[in-house]
Scaffold this motif. Structure first.
Motif, PDB file in Angstrom:
ATOM      1  N   PRO A  92       0.834  -1.200   0.000  1.00  0.00           N
ATOM      2  CA  PRO A  92       0.000   0.000   0.000  1.00  0.00           C
ATOM      3  C   PRO A  92       0.874   1.257   0.000  1.00  0.00           C
ATOM      4  CG  PRO A  92       0.079  -0.959   2.187  1.00  0.00           C
ATOM      5  CD  PRO A  92       0.817  -1.896   1.269  1.00  0.00           C
ATOM      6  N   VAL A  93       0.262   2.385  -0.240  1.00  0.00           N
ATOM      7  CA  VAL A  93       0.897   3.708  -0.259  1.00  0.00           C
ATOM      8  C   VAL A  93       1.835   3.851  -1.459  1.00  0.00           C
ATOM      9  CG1 VAL A  93       2.188   5.480   0.995  1.00  0.00           C
ATOM     10  CG2 VAL A  93       0.740   3.864   2.261  1.00  0.00           C
ATOM     11  N   MET A  94       2.909   3.060  -1.515  1.00  0.00           N
ATOM     12  CA  MET A  94       3.828   3.083  -2.662  1.00  0.00           C
ATOM     13  C   MET A  94       4.402   1.694  -2.871  1.00  0.00           C
ATOM     14  SD  MET A  94       7.395   5.206  -3.288  1.00  0.00           S
ATOM     15  CE  MET A  94       6.618   6.803  -3.442  1.00  0.00           C
ATOM     16  N   ASP A  95       4.276   1.187  -4.108  1.00  0.00           N
ATOM     17  CA  ASP A  95       4.802  -0.159  -4.389  1.00  0.00           C
ATOM     18  C   ASP A  95       6.316  -0.131  -4.561  1.00  0.00           C
ATOM     19  OD1 ASP A  95       5.550   0.283  -7.208  1.00  0.00           O
ATOM     20  OD2 ASP A  95       3.401   0.308  -7.600  1.00  0.00           O
ATOM     21  N   GLY A  96       6.902  -1.321  -4.576  1.00  0.00           N
ATOM     22  CA  GLY A  96       8.350  -1.427  -4.647  1.00  0.00           C
ATOM     23  C   GLY A  96       8.931  -0.929  -5.957  1.00  0.00           C
ATOM     24  N   LEU A  97       8.209  -1.107  -7.051  1.00  0.00           N
ATOM     25  CA  LEU A  97       8.690  -0.646  -8.354  1.00  0.00           C
ATOM     26  C   LEU A  97       8.811   0.879  -8.373  1.00  0.00           C
ATOM     27  CD1 LEU A  97       9.489  -1.823 -11.113  1.00  0.00           C
ATOM     28  CD2 LEU A  97       7.136  -1.467 -11.834  1.00  0.00           C
ATOM     29  N   THR A  98       7.789   1.549  -7.864  1.00  0.00           N
ATOM     30  CA  THR A  98       7.815   3.012  -7.805  1.00  0.00           C
ATOM     31  C   THR A  98       8.929   3.482  -6.870  1.00  0.00           C
ATOM     32  OG1 THR A  98       5.440   3.092  -8.213  1.00  0.00           O
ATOM     33  CG2 THR A  98       6.445   5.078  -7.306  1.00  0.00           C
ATOM     34  N   MET A  99       9.094   2.776  -5.754  1.00  0.00           N
ATOM     35  CA  MET A  99      10.155   3.147  -4.818  1.00  0.00           C
ATOM     36  C   MET A  99      11.528   3.056  -5.489  1.00  0.00           C
ATOM     37  SD  MET A  99      11.357   1.397  -1.231  1.00  0.00           S
ATOM     38  CE  MET A  99      12.342   0.161  -2.076  1.00  0.00           C
ATOM     39  N   ILE A 100      11.759   1.987  -6.233  1.00  0.00           N
ATOM     40  CA  ILE A 100      13.046   1.833  -6.925  1.00  0.00           C
ATOM     41  C   ILE A 100      13.251   2.962  -7.926  1.00  0.00           C
ATOM     42  CG2 ILE A 100      14.335   0.419  -8.573  1.00  0.00           C
ATOM     43  CD1 ILE A 100      13.143  -2.036  -7.209  1.00  0.00           C
ATOM     44  N   GLU A 101      12.208   3.244  -8.705  1.00  0.00           N
ATOM     45  CA  GLU A 101      12.327   4.323  -9.698  1.00  0.00           C
ATOM     46  C   GLU A 101      12.672   5.653  -9.024  1.00  0.00           C
ATOM     47  OE1 GLU A 101       9.234   2.493 -13.013  1.00  0.00           O
ATOM     48  OE2 GLU A 101       8.489   3.894 -11.512  1.00  0.00           O
ATOM     49  N   ASP A 115       6.094 -13.254 -12.859  1.00  0.00           N
ATOM     50  CA  ASP A 115       5.855 -12.944 -14.256  1.00  0.00           C
ATOM     51  C   ASP A 115       7.107 -12.351 -14.908  1.00  0.00           C
ATOM     52  OD1 ASP A 115       3.985 -12.368 -16.575  1.00  0.00           O
ATOM     53  OD2 ASP A 115       4.704 -10.344 -16.085  1.00  0.00           O
ATOM     54  N   GLU A 116       7.496 -12.886 -16.047  1.00  0.00           N
ATOM     55  CA  GLU A 116       8.712 -12.432 -16.729  1.00  0.00           C
ATOM     56  C   GLU A 116       8.625 -10.962 -17.129  1.00  0.00           C
ATOM     57  OE1 GLU A 116      12.497 -12.515 -17.706  1.00  0.00           O
ATOM     58  OE2 GLU A 116      11.468 -14.220 -16.796  1.00  0.00           O
ATOM     59  N   GLY A 117       7.417 -10.522 -17.559  1.00  0.00           N
ATOM     60  CA  GLY A 117       7.250  -9.117 -17.925  1.00  0.00           C
ATOM     61  C   GLY A 117       7.503  -8.199 -16.746  1.00  0.00           C
ATOM     62  N   MET A 118       7.020  -8.603 -15.570  1.00  0.00           N
ATOM     63  CA  MET A 118       7.242  -7.794 -14.373  1.00  0.00           C
ATOM     64  C   MET A 118       8.720  -7.780 -13.998  1.00  0.00           C
ATOM     65  SD  MET A 118       6.125  -5.727 -12.184  1.00  0.00           S
ATOM     66  CE  MET A 118       4.348  -5.811 -12.292  1.00  0.00           C
ATOM     67  N   LYS A 119       9.393  -8.909 -14.160  1.00  0.00           N
ATOM     68  CA  LYS A 119      10.828  -8.954 -13.883  1.00  0.00           C
ATOM     69  C   LYS A 119      11.579  -7.981 -14.785  1.00  0.00           C
ATOM     70  CE  LYS A 119      11.188 -13.690 -12.183  1.00  0.00           C
ATOM     71  NZ  LYS A 119      11.744 -15.027 -12.408  1.00  0.00           N
ATOM     72  N   GLN A 120      11.184  -7.917 -16.045  1.00  0.00           N
ATOM     73  CA  GLN A 120      11.842  -6.999 -16.971  1.00  0.00           C
ATOM     74  C   GLN A 120      11.579  -5.548 -16.585  1.00  0.00           C
ATOM     75  OE1 GLN A 120      14.141  -7.874 -19.171  1.00  0.00           O
ATOM     76  NE2 GLN A 120      13.816  -9.941 -18.394  1.00  0.00           N
ATOM     77  N   ARG A 121      10.343  -5.257 -16.133  1.00  0.00           N
ATOM     78  CA  ARG A 121      10.021  -3.893 -15.668  1.00  0.00           C
ATOM     79  C   ARG A 121      10.884  -3.547 -14.458  1.00  0.00           C
ATOM     80  NH1 ARG A 121       4.105  -2.744 -14.340  1.00  0.00           N
ATOM     81  NH2 ARG A 121       5.050  -0.734 -13.837  1.00  0.00           N
ATOM     82  N   ALA A 122      11.015  -4.501 -13.542  1.00  0.00           N
ATOM     83  CA  ALA A 122      11.813  -4.254 -12.334  1.00  0.00           C
ATOM     84  C   ALA A 122      13.277  -4.021 -12.699  1.00  0.00           C
ATOM     85  CB  ALA A 122      11.680  -5.433 -11.369  1.00  0.00           C
ATOM     86  N   LYS A 123      13.779  -4.815 -13.619  1.00  0.00           N
ATOM     87  CA  LYS A 123      15.172  -4.654 -14.054  1.00  0.00           C
ATOM     88  C   LYS A 123      15.375  -3.292 -14.710  1.00  0.00           C
ATOM     89  CE  LYS A 123      18.788  -6.998 -16.617  1.00  0.00           C
ATOM     90  NZ  LYS A 123      19.149  -8.154 -17.423  1.00  0.00           N
ATOM     91  N   ALA A 124      14.410  -2.899 -15.551  1.00  0.00           N
ATOM     92  CA  ALA A 124      14.502  -1.597 -16.217  1.00  0.00           C
ATOM     93  C   ALA A 124      14.444  -0.453 -15.202  1.00  0.00           C
ATOM     94  CB  ALA A 124      13.383  -1.456 -17.241  1.00  0.00           C
ATOM     95  N   ALA A 125      13.701  -0.656 -14.113  1.00  0.00           N
ATOM     96  CA  ALA A 125      13.595   0.373 -13.069  1.00  0.00           C
ATOM     97  C   ALA A 125      14.875   0.479 -12.254  1.00  0.00           C
ATOM     98  CB  ALA A 125      12.411   0.074 -12.150  1.00  0.00           C
ATOM     99  N   GLY A 126      15.667  -0.596 -12.247  1.00  0.00           N
ATOM    100  CA  GLY A 126      16.920  -0.551 -11.509  1.00  0.00           C
ATOM    101  C   GLY A 126      17.092  -1.625 -10.466  1.00  0.00           C
TER     102      GLY A 126
END
Length: 122
Positions: free
Chosen positions: A57-66, A87-98
């Protein structure tokens, strides 16, 4: 040499499990309950590594990394995703975020410690 690790997860039991595993391996562990708290703590203190959940809640981990990667002080800090998502797509998004790495829940404490040692080199 010990390292300071911030764990960010909305589940108190997961944070406790991570803290027990990493403290037992000699690391100092701080906790945050969501991404916004994680950013506050990361900006107020130095951490050698961050372990974060994705869905919170409040802020997800992907947004926090970005957000953290926008800060020069946090660009090089390794961040490991510890989440139920596989999910592989989510892994790629996470990797792209840092994100530096990915570990799927449920996790084995020894596996977590091995990954942390590998990422930190200690």
């Amino acid at each position: 040499m010990s390292a300071s690790i911030l764990t960010v997860d909305d589940s108190a039991s997961i944070r406790m499990t991570i803290k027990i595993a990493l403290s037992g391996a000699g690391y100092t562990v701080a906790e945050a309950a969501d991404g916004a708290q994680g950013i506050e703590k990361a900006k107020a203190n130095h951490y050698d590594l961050i372990v974060t959940d994705l869905n919170m809640p409040v802020m997800d981990g992907l947004t926090m990394i970005e957000e953290l990667r926008k800060s020069p002080a946090h660009m090089g800090v390794p961040i490991i995703f510890l989440t139920t998502e596989s999910d592989e797509g989510m892994k790629q998004r996470a990797k792209a975020a840092g994100a530096t790495g990915w570990l799927t829940k449920p996790f084995d404490s020894e596996q977590l410690v091995r990954i942390v040692r590998k990422v930190l080199g200690r």
